[in-house]
Scaffold this motif. Structure first.
Motif, PDB file in Angstrom:
ATOM      1  N   GLY A 110      57.895  42.274  28.904  1.00 37.60           N
ATOM      2  CA  GLY A 110      58.794  41.124  29.003  1.00 37.60           C
ATOM      3  C   GLY A 110      58.113  39.983  29.732  1.00 37.60           C
ATOM      4  O   GLY A 110      56.909  39.746  29.571  1.00 37.60           O
ATOM      5  N   ASN A 111      58.872  39.280  30.549  1.00 37.65           N
ATOM      6  CA  ASN A 111      58.315  38.181  31.320  1.00 37.65           C
ATOM      7  C   ASN A 111      57.442  38.715  32.455  1.00 37.65           C
ATOM      8  O   ASN A 111      57.628  39.833  32.943  1.00 37.65           O
ATOM      9  N   ILE A 112      56.517  37.912  32.880  1.00 37.48           N
ATOM     10  CA  ILE A 112      55.662  38.276  34.004  1.00 37.48           C
ATOM     11  C   ILE A 112      56.478  38.169  35.293  1.00 37.48           C
ATOM     12  O   ILE A 112      57.071  37.125  35.588  1.00 37.48           O
ATOM     13  N   SER A 113      56.524  39.254  36.052  1.00 38.12           N
ATOM     14  CA  SER A 113      57.323  39.291  37.280  1.00 38.12           C
ATOM     15  C   SER A 113      56.479  39.145  38.544  1.00 38.12           C
ATOM     16  O   SER A 113      57.014  39.130  39.653  1.00 38.12           O
ATOM     17  N   ALA A 114      55.176  39.036  38.392  1.00 31.37           N
ATOM     18  CA  ALA A 114      54.282  38.947  39.546  1.00 31.37           C
ATOM     19  C   ALA A 114      54.535  37.669  40.340  1.00 31.37           C
ATOM     20  O   ALA A 114      54.950  36.642  39.786  1.00 31.37           O
ATOM     21  N   ARG A 115      54.275  37.758  41.631  1.00 33.28           N
ATOM     22  CA  ARG A 115      54.367  36.574  42.477  1.00 33.28           C
ATOM     23  C   ARG A 115      53.263  35.582  42.135  1.00 33.28           C
ATOM     24  O   ARG A 115      52.236  35.958  41.577  1.00 33.28           O
ATOM     25  N   HIS A 116      53.494  34.310  42.497  1.00 34.91           N
ATOM     26  CA  HIS A 116      52.572  33.247  42.094  1.00 34.91           C
ATOM     27  C   HIS A 116      51.151  33.488  42.578  1.00 34.91           C
ATOM     28  O   HIS A 116      50.186  33.189  41.866  1.00 34.91           O
ATOM     29  N   ARG A 117      51.003  34.042  43.776  1.00 27.34           N
ATOM     30  CA  ARG A 117      49.649  34.215  44.314  1.00 27.34           C
ATOM     31  C   ARG A 117      48.860  35.248  43.522  1.00 27.34           C
ATOM     32  O   ARG A 117      47.635  35.301  43.612  1.00 27.34           O
ATOM     33  N   GLY A 142      53.624  42.913  36.779  1.00 29.14           N
ATOM     34  CA  GLY A 142      53.868  42.681  38.197  1.00 29.14           C
ATOM     35  C   GLY A 142      52.605  42.419  38.984  1.00 29.14           C
ATOM     36  O   GLY A 142      51.524  42.181  38.427  1.00 29.14           O
ATOM     37  N   ASP A 143      52.753  42.471  40.318  1.00 29.48           N
ATOM     38  CA  ASP A 143      51.627  42.197  41.205  1.00 29.48           C
ATOM     39  C   ASP A 143      50.454  43.136  40.950  1.00 29.48           C
ATOM     40  O   ASP A 143      49.297  42.710  40.905  1.00 29.48           O
ATOM     41  N   GLU A 144      50.745  44.427  40.803  1.00 29.66           N
ATOM     42  CA  GLU A 144      49.682  45.414  40.623  1.00 29.66           C
ATOM     43  C   GLU A 144      48.900  45.153  39.338  1.00 29.66           C
ATOM     44  O   GLU A 144      47.669  45.282  39.305  1.00 29.66           O
ATOM     45  N   ALA A 145      49.603  44.815  38.267  1.00 31.58           N
ATOM     46  CA  ALA A 145      48.942  44.558  36.992  1.00 31.58           C
ATOM     47  C   ALA A 145      48.034  43.331  37.083  1.00 31.58           C
ATOM     48  O   ALA A 145      46.901  43.340  36.596  1.00 31.58           O
ATOM     49  N   CYS A 146      48.534  42.291  37.709  1.00 26.91           N
ATOM     50  CA  CYS A 146      47.726  41.070  37.855  1.00 26.91           C
ATOM     51  C   CYS A 146      46.535  41.313  38.777  1.00 26.91           C
ATOM     52  O   CYS A 146      45.430  40.826  38.525  1.00 26.91           O
ATOM     53  N   SER A 147      46.763  42.065  39.852  1.00 28.59           N
ATOM     54  CA  SER A 147      45.680  42.393  40.774  1.00 28.59           C
ATOM     55  C   SER A 147      44.572  43.161  40.064  1.00 28.59           C
ATOM     56  O   SER A 147      43.382  42.868  40.222  1.00 28.59           O
ATOM     57  N   ALA A 148      44.956  44.168  39.272  1.00 26.08           N
ATOM     58  CA  ALA A 148      43.970  44.944  38.521  1.00 26.08           C
ATOM     59  C   ALA A 148      43.214  44.072  37.528  1.00 26.08           C
ATOM     60  O   ALA A 148      41.992  44.196  37.367  1.00 26.08           O
ATOM     61  N   SER A 149      43.931  43.173  36.850  1.00 24.38           N
ATOM     62  CA  SER A 149      43.302  42.289  35.869  1.00 24.38           C
ATOM     63  C   SER A 149      42.257  41.394  36.522  1.00 24.38           C
ATOM     64  O   SER A 149      41.148  41.205  35.992  1.00 24.38           O
ATOM     65  N   LEU A 150      42.590  40.862  37.673  1.00 21.11           N
ATOM     66  CA  LEU A 150      41.654  39.990  38.380  1.00 21.11           C
ATOM     67  C   LEU A 150      40.427  40.753  38.858  1.00 21.11           C
ATOM     68  O   LEU A 150      39.302  40.243  38.810  1.00 21.11           O
ATOM     69  N   SER A 151      40.636  41.976  39.324  1.00 25.70           N
ATOM     70  CA  SER A 151      39.511  42.794  39.770  1.00 25.70           C
ATOM     71  C   SER A 151      38.562  43.094  38.611  1.00 25.70           C
ATOM     72  O   SER A 151      37.339  43.034  38.752  1.00 25.70           O
ATOM     73  N   LEU A 152      39.120  43.415  37.462  1.00 26.84           N
ATOM     74  CA  LEU A 152      38.296  43.691  36.286  1.00 26.84           C
ATOM     75  C   LEU A 152      37.530  42.452  35.836  1.00 26.84           C
ATOM     76  O   LEU A 152      36.345  42.523  35.507  1.00 26.84           O
TER      77      LEU A 152
END
Length: 312
Positions: free
Chosen positions: A186-193, A163-173
């Motif tokens: 499963g599938n990535i549920s994060a929003r496009h941004r 989700g959003d939190e996982a992608c946000s953390a990945s980008l910060s790292l």
């Protein structure tokens, strides 16, 4: 269910008009508006500093607060807290709320050290807490701040979630020059941004369809064992699989939605008399925005002021 509070056994602190449980955006906004409406509010928060998730979610600027085209979360928390302090609001930090009990005309909030605060009303703004994997070894991983934990260039970090939190953390790292493996069941549920920059970042590797079966601590590293048989040894690890409402014990027990959110009416009242709620504790995931939490705090404080001035 029997109450933990026996009022005669504990010292009652000075009574307030409104006891606000939780010092995040909703609670801070409610305290400010309550004070402006002539009430005497008290904020009780488990953290030593108010701000809630604003103090931990620092990876992306906040863009949904009017008058701020873009503001970093901790800066918004500081501005809110400054206004609240200027309004003379009392804050009790570092206290865990164990129970909230409503009687005919009073609310009692029990905290650490056998202390009980009494008020004419209470507002629950406790927000949400991280969901867990329920796998062996998970407790060895703290929630953590990804940016602060990427201490050296080239370290390998694992982020669990899609989700959003996982992608946000990945980008910060990745911004801290770490190598990142993003593991999604499963599938990535994060929003496009959130997800589009992840896909475009060469420092982030995405493993879809993988499920963590256990986590082992190896010194300062973490060994992730996956159901597929894969293993990965990481220098740092972050679990970001979503959030769930975090609600203290309330008596009489209020009504809840099936997903654990408190049920409220149009005036932020729960089904327990004198108990109100707002923010992420009552909102579904699609409505969990800082601006909505602030609006809930403002609306709830005004509703409480009206109710106290014109009791039913």
């Amino acid at each position: 269910m029997e109450s933990l509070i026996r009022i005669d056994d504990y010292p009652i602190r000075e009574r307030r008009d409104l006891i606000i449980v939780g010092g995040g955006p909703c609670g801070l906004a409610a305290a400010l508006i309550a004070a402006q409406n002539g009430l005497k509010p008290l904020i009780i928060d488990k953290g030593l500093a108010c701000g809630g998730q604003l103090l931990t979610w620092i990876d992306f600027p906040i863009r949904d607060v009017p008058s701020y085209p873009s503001i970093v979360a901790p800066d918004l928390a500081e501005k809110l807290l400054s206004q609240v302090k200027e309004a003379g609001v009392e804050i009790c930090g570092g206290q865990t709320v164990h129970e909230i009990t409503s009687t005919a005309n009073q609310v009692y909030v029990s905290v650490d050290n056998n202390l009980v605060y009494a008020g004419s009303s209470a507002l629950i703004c406790t927000g949400v807490a991280p969901r867990t994997l329920h796998v062996p070894g998970e407790n060895s991983i703290a929630w953590g701040n990804p940016h602060a934990n990427a201490q050296r260039s080239g370290m390998l970090c694992v982020v669990i979630g899609g989700g959003d939190e996982a992608c946000s953390a990945s980008l910060s790292l990745a911004a801290s020059h770490a190598k990142v493996i993003l593991i999604a069941r499963g599938n990535i549920s994060a929003r496009h941004r959130f997800f589009d920059p992840v896909k475009a970042n060469p420092a982030i590797e995405i493993w879809r369809g993988e499920q963590v079966s256990s986590i082992e601590s190896h010194g300062e590293q973490f060994l992730f064992k996956l159901a597929s048989g894969k293993e990965v040894l990481a220098d740092a690890a972050f679990i970001r699989i979503g959030m769930q409402p975090f609600i203290p014990k309330v008596l009489p027990r209020p009504a809840f939605h099936a997903d654990g959110r408190l049920t409220i009416d149009s005036e932020w009242r729960t089904t327990t008399p004198l108990i109100y709620a707002g923010g992420d504790a009552v909102r579904p995931p699609a409505q969990r925005y800082i601006s909505i939490a602030l609006a809930d705090g403002v609306g709830a404080a005004r509703a409480i002021a009206n109710d106290l001035s014109s009791p039913l």
